[in-house]
Design an enzyme around this catalytic site. Structure first.
Site, PDB file in Angstrom:
ATOM      1  N   LYS A  49       0.838  -1.219   0.000  1.00  8.52           N
ATOM      2  CA  LYS A  49       0.000   0.000   0.000  1.00  8.52           C
ATOM      3  C   LYS A  49       0.866   1.260   0.000  1.00  8.52           C
ATOM      4  O   LYS A  49       0.499   2.271  -0.590  1.00  8.52           O
ATOM      5  CB  LYS A  49      -0.972  -0.004   1.176  1.00  8.52           C
ATOM      6  CG  LYS A  49      -2.063  -1.040   0.995  1.00  8.52           C
ATOM      7  CD  LYS A  49      -3.378  -0.654   1.643  1.00  8.52           C
ATOM      8  CE  LYS A  49      -4.439  -1.659   1.222  1.00  8.52           C
ATOM      9  NZ  LYS A  49      -5.714  -1.496   1.880  1.00  8.52           N
ATOM     10  N   LYS A 106      -3.735 -10.709  -6.418  1.00 14.71           N
ATOM     11  CA  LYS A 106      -5.060 -10.950  -5.840  1.00 14.71           C
ATOM     12  C   LYS A 106      -6.097  -9.956  -6.378  1.00 14.71           C
ATOM     13  O   LYS A 106      -5.756  -8.820  -6.711  1.00 14.71           O
ATOM     14  CB  LYS A 106      -5.001 -10.939  -4.307  1.00 14.71           C
ATOM     15  CG  LYS A 106      -5.091  -9.574  -3.683  1.00 14.71           C
ATOM     16  CD  LYS A 106      -5.525  -9.621  -2.228  1.00 14.71           C
ATOM     17  CE  LYS A 106      -5.741  -8.191  -1.761  1.00 14.71           C
ATOM     18  NZ  LYS A 106      -6.721  -7.909  -0.807  1.00 14.71           N
ATOM     19  N   LYS A 139     -10.377  -4.624  -4.580  1.00 13.99           N
ATOM     20  CA  LYS A 139     -11.403  -3.639  -4.913  1.00 13.99           C
ATOM     21  C   LYS A 139     -10.811  -2.282  -5.272  1.00 13.99           C
ATOM     22  O   LYS A 139     -11.497  -1.445  -5.809  1.00 13.99           O
ATOM     23  CB  LYS A 139     -12.436  -3.528  -3.783  1.00 13.99           C
ATOM     24  CG  LYS A 139     -11.907  -3.210  -2.403  1.00 13.99           C
ATOM     25  CD  LYS A 139     -13.091  -2.900  -1.495  1.00 13.99           C
ATOM     26  CE  LYS A 139     -13.192  -3.771  -0.278  1.00 13.99           C
ATOM     27  NZ  LYS A 139     -12.276  -3.386   0.806  1.00 13.99           N
TER      28      LYS A 139
HETATM   29  P1  ATP Z   1      -8.213  -3.302  -0.671  1.00 12.51           P
HETATM   30  O1  ATP Z   1      -8.085  -3.917  -2.025  1.00 12.51           O
HETATM   31  O2  ATP Z   1      -8.844  -1.945  -0.680  1.00 12.51           O
HETATM   32  O3  ATP Z   1      -6.988  -3.427   0.156  1.00 12.51           O
HETATM   33  P2  ATP Z   1      -9.364  -5.690   0.291  1.00 12.51           P
HETATM   34  O4  ATP Z   1     -10.563  -6.145  -0.464  1.00 12.51           O
HETATM   35  O5  ATP Z   1      -8.089  -6.388   0.099  1.00 12.51           O
HETATM   36  O6  ATP Z   1      -9.291  -4.149   0.059  1.00 12.51           O
HETATM   37  P3  ATP Z   1     -10.802  -5.866   2.794  1.00 12.51           P
HETATM   38  O7  ATP Z   1     -12.016  -5.265   2.269  1.00 12.51           O
HETATM   39  O8  ATP Z   1     -10.521  -5.379   4.126  1.00 12.51           O
HETATM   40  O9  ATP Z   1      -9.558  -5.663   1.867  1.00 12.51           O
HETATM   41  O10 ATP Z   1     -10.927  -7.440   2.807  1.00 12.51           O
HETATM   42  C1  ATP Z   1     -11.943  -8.053   3.512  1.00 12.51           C
HETATM   43  C2  ATP Z   1     -11.756  -9.525   3.529  1.00 12.51           C
HETATM   44  O11 ATP Z   1     -11.760 -10.063   2.207  1.00 12.51           O
HETATM   45  C3  ATP Z   1     -10.417  -9.969   4.154  1.00 12.51           C
HETATM   46  O12 ATP Z   1     -10.640 -11.099   4.977  1.00 12.51           O
HETATM   47  C4  ATP Z   1      -9.582 -10.330   2.980  1.00 12.51           C
HETATM   48  O13 ATP Z   1      -8.611 -11.301   3.304  1.00 12.51           O
HETATM   49  C5  ATP Z   1     -10.624 -10.888   2.035  1.00 12.51           C
HETATM   50  N1  ATP Z   1     -10.162 -10.748   0.656  1.00 12.51           N
HETATM   51  C6  ATP Z   1      -9.882  -9.599   0.010  1.00 12.51           C
HETATM   52  N2  ATP Z   1      -9.503  -9.846  -1.254  1.00 12.51           N
HETATM   53  C7  ATP Z   1      -9.546 -11.197  -1.409  1.00 12.51           C
HETATM   54  C8  ATP Z   1      -9.260 -12.079  -2.511  1.00 12.51           C
HETATM   55  N3  ATP Z   1      -8.873 -11.615  -3.683  1.00 12.51           N
HETATM   56  N4  ATP Z   1      -9.415 -13.413  -2.307  1.00 12.51           N
HETATM   57  C9  ATP Z   1      -9.831 -13.894  -1.111  1.00 12.51           C
HETATM   58  N5  ATP Z   1     -10.111 -13.111  -0.041  1.00 12.51           N
HETATM   59  C10 ATP Z   1      -9.964 -11.789  -0.177  1.00 12.51           C
END
Ligand code: ATP
Ligand code: LTN
Length: 337
Positions: free
Chosen positions: A119, A201, A204
């Site tokens: 980040k 991964k 969002k």
């Molecule tokens: P950002 O991309 O803004 O960092 P994020 O989607 O990675 O956001 P969170 O919204 O806090 O972060 O994630 C919420 C949950 O979703 C966490 O448990 C995270 O591990 C899970 N998660 C996020 N992206 C994935 C993915 N691509 N595959 C599986 N689990 C995910």
């Protein structure tokens, strides 16, 4: 009648940031598992708005997304009477315990966190102290509720390990104050990959074409899946190292249908990528359609959502305060009259 030993239910805690539209990665890696666990555990699911501001947010968007995320939790099947669904900023104990735990966490530990490094590279103009100490706030979230289990995607494993280290360090000095939590990772889909770069991964905060949003309409889902990166050898085989795109699509089907990857591969053997992609779109659309409908219904009743958040913040606060007061006493803060 034999004597039955009734053990109290264990506690689950997890959080999602209201930092954008939730993706299929969030659904498969986290949300879906939340709903599977709600009957067996006391569950606490948080909208972690305090985490979201480690990256700049537009205030009106953030406010709206907090309600939207609460609606998504409920639309995915979490019962707000059974589970505690609330906003992190409504319970001041998160910030208070976060500060205390900062004093029990080393700079070196935080410097090793890969999410911080990623980040910081992505937001080079805003490498703030909150972004750096973010994992400590996450530890506070979990430890405040004495959680036994934390359902998360694979990307959060390192943060959970740190949480365990902090809890053990604290317990080592002051006695058994914190429950040391375990992570809960789904069998498939704990790391859903980007549709455009399947070695990274699904996130969002990436460009639209990289992810499927939980609220994407059917035609958008079909278009994004059709454009998903695969490879040129045209064989449907699960091999994440050499065929990351195809393997990602296969795991999405497995996660959506509850089938094993092996069965999914067998079903599709001899077929082309077109069929594979159609299968992905159809099972994603089928799973998301009822969630989208319920989400729309809930968002039309903001007063109901606000009521849920208010009531649940009070329930969360009561639990959080018990841990916070205990911690404050242990470390020697002055007694309250
Ligand atoms: P950002 O991309 O803004 O960092 P994020 O989607 O990675 O956001 P969170 O919204 O806090 O972060 O994630 C919420 C949950 O979703 C966490 O448990 C995270 O591990 C899970 N998660 C996020 N992206 C994935 C993915 N691509 N595959 C599986 N689990 C995910
Ligand atoms: N760090 C997580 C979100 C998060 C969380 C938590 C998850 C904040 N606090 C407590 C589980 C438990 C993320 O970025 N996905």
């Amino acid at each position: 009648m034999e004597n039955q030993i009734i053990t109290p239910k264990k506690t689950i805690f997890s959080g999602i940031q209201p930092s954008g539209t939730l993706t299929l990665g969030n659904y498969i890696g986290a949300l879906r598992n939340f709903t599977l666990l709600q009957d067996e555990y006391n569950c606490i699911y948080c909208v972690v708005d305090m985490h979201a501001i480690t990256v700049r947010q537009n205030p009106a968007d953030l406010r709206r997304r907090c309600l939207e995320l609460a609606a998504t939790y409920i639309a995915c099947g979490l019962d707000p009477k059974k589970n505690i669904i609330y906003c992190q900023s409504h319970v001041s104990g998160h910030a208070e315990l976060g500060w205390i735990l900062n004093c029990y966490t080393y700079m070196g530990e935080l410097q090793r966190m890969t999410q911080y490094k990623d980040k910081a590279a992505k937001h080079a103009d805003n490498i703030n102290a909150g972004l750096f100490t973010y994992p400590v706030l996450m530890a506070a979230d979990i430890l405040l509720y004495q959680a036994d289990l934390v359902p998360i995607g694979a990307d959060q494993k390192q943060h959970l390990e740190l949480t365990r280290d902090i809890a053990q360090r604290f317990n080592g000095v002051y006695g058994d104050v914190f429950t040391v939590p375990e992570g809960y990772f789904g069998k498939v889909g704990s790391r859903v990959m980007s549709l455009q770069d399947p070695t990274r991964k699904m996130s969002k905060s990436d460009p639209e074409d990289c992810y499927i949003a939980i609220l994407d309409p059917a035609d958008v889902i079909r278009r994004k899946v059709k454009r998903a990166v695969t490879d040129s050898d045209a064989e449907i085989r699960y091999d994440p190292e050499n065929k990351p795109g195809v393997s990602n699509l296969l795991s999405i089907i497995a996660a959506m249908t509850g089938d094993s990857i092996e069965n999914v591969v067998n079903d599709l053997s001899g077929q082309g990528y077109g069929t594979l992609k159609n299968r992905v779109s159809e099972c994603v659309i089928e799973t998301l359609a009822p969630i989208q409908e319920e989400h729309k219904r809930l968002m039309a009743d903001k007063a109901y959502l606000q009521g849920i958040l208010d009531e649940n913040a009070q329930r969360a606060n009561a639990i959080a305060m018990r841990t916070l007061r205990k911690v404050q006493k242990k470390i020697g803060f002055a007694a309250r009259g």
